[in-house]
Design an enzyme around this catalytic site. Structure first.
Site, PDB file in Angstrom:
ATOM      1  N   ASP A  13      40.006  37.783  42.001  1.00 43.82           N
ATOM      2  CA  ASP A  13      40.326  37.650  40.568  1.00 43.82           C
ATOM      3  C   ASP A  13      39.916  38.883  39.770  1.00 43.82           C
ATOM      4  O   ASP A  13      39.671  38.808  38.575  1.00 43.82           O
ATOM      5  CB  ASP A  13      39.644  36.412  39.954  1.00 43.82           C
ATOM      6  CG  ASP A  13      39.960  35.145  40.714  1.00 43.82           C
ATOM      7  OD1 ASP A  13      41.149  34.892  40.959  1.00 43.82           O
ATOM      8  OD2 ASP A  13      39.025  34.406  41.075  1.00 43.82           O
ATOM      9  N   GLY A  15      41.752  41.541  39.142  1.00 47.77           N
ATOM     10  CA  GLY A  15      42.869  42.185  38.460  1.00 47.77           C
ATOM     11  C   GLY A  15      43.681  43.070  39.392  1.00 47.77           C
ATOM     12  O   GLY A  15      44.213  44.088  38.977  1.00 47.77           O
ATOM     13  N   LYS A  16      43.800  42.643  40.658  1.00 48.65           N
ATOM     14  CA  LYS A  16      44.540  43.440  41.631  1.00 48.65           C
ATOM     15  C   LYS A  16      46.006  43.568  41.255  1.00 48.65           C
ATOM     16  O   LYS A  16      46.641  44.586  41.525  1.00 48.65           O
ATOM     17  CB  LYS A  16      44.407  42.819  43.027  1.00 48.65           C
ATOM     18  CG  LYS A  16      43.007  42.881  43.592  1.00 48.65           C
ATOM     19  CD  LYS A  16      42.925  42.251  44.961  1.00 48.65           C
ATOM     20  CE  LYS A  16      43.157  40.757  44.947  1.00 48.65           C
ATOM     21  NZ  LYS A  16      42.105  40.010  44.235  1.00 48.65           N
ATOM     22  N   LYS A  18      47.351  43.895  38.317  1.00 51.47           N
ATOM     23  CA  LYS A  18      47.519  44.981  37.344  1.00 51.47           C
ATOM     24  C   LYS A  18      47.469  46.340  38.046  1.00 51.47           C
ATOM     25  O   LYS A  18      48.269  47.233  37.764  1.00 51.47           O
ATOM     26  CB  LYS A  18      46.419  44.906  36.283  1.00 51.47           C
ATOM     27  CG  LYS A  18      46.453  46.022  35.237  1.00 51.47           C
ATOM     28  CD  LYS A  18      45.300  45.865  34.255  1.00 51.47           C
ATOM     29  CE  LYS A  18      45.224  47.023  33.278  1.00 51.47           C
ATOM     30  NZ  LYS A  18      46.381  47.077  32.362  1.00 51.47           N
ATOM     31  N   GLY A  40      46.229  34.607  43.595  1.00 56.08           N
ATOM     32  CA  GLY A  40      47.057  34.672  42.398  1.00 56.08           C
ATOM     33  C   GLY A  40      46.870  35.977  41.672  1.00 56.08           C
ATOM     34  O   GLY A  40      45.760  36.483  41.555  1.00 56.08           O
ATOM     35  N   HIS A  41      47.963  36.561  41.227  1.00 54.96           N
ATOM     36  CA  HIS A  41      47.919  37.789  40.433  1.00 54.96           C
ATOM     37  C   HIS A  41      48.631  37.531  39.114  1.00 54.96           C
ATOM     38  O   HIS A  41      49.712  36.945  39.084  1.00 54.96           O
ATOM     39  CB  HIS A  41      48.643  38.949  41.144  1.00 54.96           C
ATOM     40  CG  HIS A  41      48.080  39.294  42.473  1.00 54.96           C
ATOM     41  ND1 HIS A  41      46.741  39.347  42.721  1.00 54.96           N
ATOM     42  CD2 HIS A  41      48.695  39.632  43.640  1.00 54.96           C
ATOM     43  CE1 HIS A  41      46.548  39.702  43.993  1.00 54.96           C
ATOM     44  NE2 HIS A  41      47.713  39.869  44.559  1.00 54.96           N
ATOM     45  N   GLN A 223      42.522  37.562  47.395  1.00 55.19           N
ATOM     46  CA  GLN A 223      41.110  37.190  47.286  1.00 55.19           C
ATOM     47  C   GLN A 223      40.233  38.445  47.102  1.00 55.19           C
ATOM     48  O   GLN A 223      40.613  39.353  46.390  1.00 55.19           O
ATOM     49  CB  GLN A 223      40.652  36.361  48.497  1.00 55.19           C
ATOM     50  CG  GLN A 223      41.252  34.976  48.560  1.00 55.19           C
ATOM     51  CD  GLN A 223      42.556  34.934  49.309  1.00 55.19           C
ATOM     52  OE1 GLN A 223      42.798  35.683  50.231  1.00 55.19           O
ATOM     53  NE2 GLN A 223      43.429  34.044  48.891  1.00 55.19           N
ATOM     54  N   THR A 299      46.081  30.551  40.306  1.00 59.25           N
ATOM     55  CA  THR A 299      46.627  29.588  41.249  1.00 59.25           C
ATOM     56  C   THR A 299      46.013  28.209  41.082  1.00 59.25           C
ATOM     57  O   THR A 299      46.703  27.191  41.101  1.00 59.25           O
ATOM     58  CB  THR A 299      46.404  30.084  42.694  1.00 59.25           C
ATOM     59  OG1 THR A 299      47.176  31.276  42.882  1.00 59.25           O
ATOM     60  CG2 THR A 299      46.838  29.050  43.711  1.00 59.25           C
ATOM     61  N   THR A 300      44.685  28.160  40.891  1.00 58.36           N
ATOM     62  CA  THR A 300      43.998  26.874  40.884  1.00 58.36           C
ATOM     63  C   THR A 300      43.967  26.209  39.518  1.00 58.36           C
ATOM     64  O   THR A 300      43.864  24.988  39.425  1.00 58.36           O
ATOM     65  CB  THR A 300      42.539  27.054  41.341  1.00 58.36           C
ATOM     66  OG1 THR A 300      41.852  27.876  40.388  1.00 58.36           O
ATOM     67  CG2 THR A 300      42.472  27.702  42.716  1.00 58.36           C
ATOM     68  N   GLY A 301      44.015  27.020  38.446  1.00 56.54           N
ATOM     69  CA  GLY A 301      43.862  26.477  37.107  1.00 56.54           C
ATOM     70  C   GLY A 301      42.428  26.114  36.780  1.00 56.54           C
ATOM     71  O   GLY A 301      42.134  25.589  35.701  1.00 56.54           O
ATOM     72  N   GLY A 414      42.705  46.642  28.712  1.00 58.24           N
ATOM     73  CA  GLY A 414      43.493  45.561  28.140  1.00 58.24           C
ATOM     74  C   GLY A 414      44.386  44.985  29.210  1.00 58.24           C
ATOM     75  O   GLY A 414      44.531  45.568  30.293  1.00 58.24           O
TER      76      GLY A 414
END
Length: 427
Positions: A13, A15-16, A18, A40-41, A223, A299-301, A414
């Site tokens: 998580d 920021g891959k 971006k 998730g990206h 991940q 992905t998970t919320g 940003g």
């Protein structure tokens, strides 16, 4: 060889998406080499936000060929849904390639994942319940279903039968669930065959030929380093190798062809799921990082656990990945703090420890040792160069660079595609 690996240097998580998107317009291929739709990206292009779970971020860059490598586990329904969603928004997905050797997440893998996690109770790992771990387990146990198996009805049926011989015993006798019918699974999987066929390829051959032709190939890990099955905070890890070595096995490209390894660092630290987290905050600062940073899993919320920057973890990531560069993300989130703590070491049973302990027990008992750096209040989202940053923000970046062991070559100020300060080119 113009091959680059880009991966998370913390618990994911970072920021891959971006970072990959920033490079996407300059590379010919972007390759996912491990994981599945448990990653998730989020990529922001203009006023459009894209949430990608299984597809490589390069799919948003015209001219770039996105590739799902053999090390990825693929849920066909999720993949096709994601493709359909992008097509509806005008994104061209026709260049996607999927390795025929990638493993399929079957309906019974998802079922096993969910019932096993519930059965563990307080000892649960914190999986996403999407069948990732059981699919990798099937792969290692040599009863997995590969993409290429969708095109041989006999082989597919035999493999599903072999897998369900054991799983149905477990589901019915241990978990009190109904047995899963072989024919039902085979029929469901075959429905995906024709839809996936245009994308299936020998991606190992394609990628190696591309490198021989001096094409630029970017390998994108899902991940993060601390979730690596071998080098992460086991057992609270994923079931594959997001570290740099995973790019070689997960895409079929030799290590001598990789020229640069880029680690993505968040300016603070987050993680999702269970497991130790020395700098985790349970106070107003943690709430502020979560709110300002929008820290909710793509992905998970699930809300992400938040804490201050951990230099011990960053140094570890540099070592196990052979990092040549860092991309520091979300620096703007830290605007407004008078001083910013940075974890420089751990205290374990009264001892100061400056490297990540190999013992799970020690890591569980690690307490952060902080140094405090001066903060800033100026808006940095419009900064275009390092010199545009406030002096204290510059000092923060320089301190993290020195502590982490590799140069910071880009800084995210940003969420937007253009809100990045590039110090040194990655290409």
């Amino acid at each position: 060889m113009p091959a680059l690996v880009l991966l998370g240097a913390q618990w994911g998580d970072e920021g891959k998406g971006k970072a990959t998107d920033l490079l996407g317009g300059s590379v010919d291929y972007v390759v996912r080499y491990q994981g599945g739709n448990n990653a998730g990206h989020t990529v922001v292009v203009g006023d459009q936000k894209y949430a990608l779970h299984l597809l490589p971020s390069g799919i948003l860059s015209p001219g770039c060929t996105p590739v799902i490598g053999n090390g990825v586990v693929v849920d066909p329904s999720v993949l096709l849904s994601e493709l359909s969603g992008l097509n509806a928004r005008g994104v061209d997905t026709s260049k996607l390639l999927i390795s025929g050797n990638a493993h399929i997440i079957t309906p019974y893998n998802v079922t096993v994942d969910k019932v096993t996690e519930r059965f563990l109770g307080k000892r649960k790992i914190g999986t996403t319940g999407r069948g990732i771990g059981p699919t990798y387990a099937d792969k290692i146990n040599r009863v997995g279903i590969r993409v290429q198996d969708l095109y041989d009805h006999s082989i597919l049926t035999q493999k599903v039968e072999a897998a369900l011989d054991v799983k149905n015993q477990m589901l019915t006798k241990l978990y009190n669930r109904r047995a899963i019918a072989v024919d039902q699974v085979v029929e469901e999987l075959l429905e995906y065959a024709d839809k996936l066929r245009p994308y299936v390829a020998d991606t190992v051959l394609v990628l190696n030929q591309a490198l021989e032709e001096n094409k630029v190939v970017l390998f994108e890990g899902g991940q993060g380093t601390l979730l690596d099955i071998d080098h992460g905070t086991y057992p609270f890890v994923t079931s594959s190798n997001p570290t740099a070595g995973g790019a070689c096995t997960g895409a079929g490209v030799g290590p001598t062809k990789i020229s640069r390894v880029i680690g993505i660092l968040k300016a603070y630290t987050t993680r999702v799921g269970s497991g130790p987290f020395p700098t985790e905050l349970f106070d107003a600062d943690g709430d502020a990082l979560r709110r300002i940073g929008g820290e909710r899993g793509v992905t998970t919320g699930r809300d992400r656990r938040c804490g201050w920057f951990d230099a011990v973890i960053a140094r570890y990531a540099t070592r196990v990945n052979g990092l040549t560069d860092f991309f520091l993300t979300k620096l703007d989130v830290l605007t407004g703090w008078d001083e910013i703590p940075v974890c420089v070491a751990y205290e374990i049973d009264g001892r100061r420890v400056e490297e990540l302990p190999y013992s799970q027990t020690d890591f569980h008992h690690a307490k952060p040792v902080y140094e405090y750096l001066p903060g800033w209040n100026e808006d940095i989202t419009k900064a275009k160069s390092f010199s545009d940053l406030p002096k204290n923000a510059q000092g923060y970046v320089k301190a993290l660079e020195e502590m982490s062991g590799a140069p910071i070559s880009a800084i995210g100020v940003g969420p937007g595609r253009d809100e990045t300060i590039e110090i040194n080119s990655f290409l």
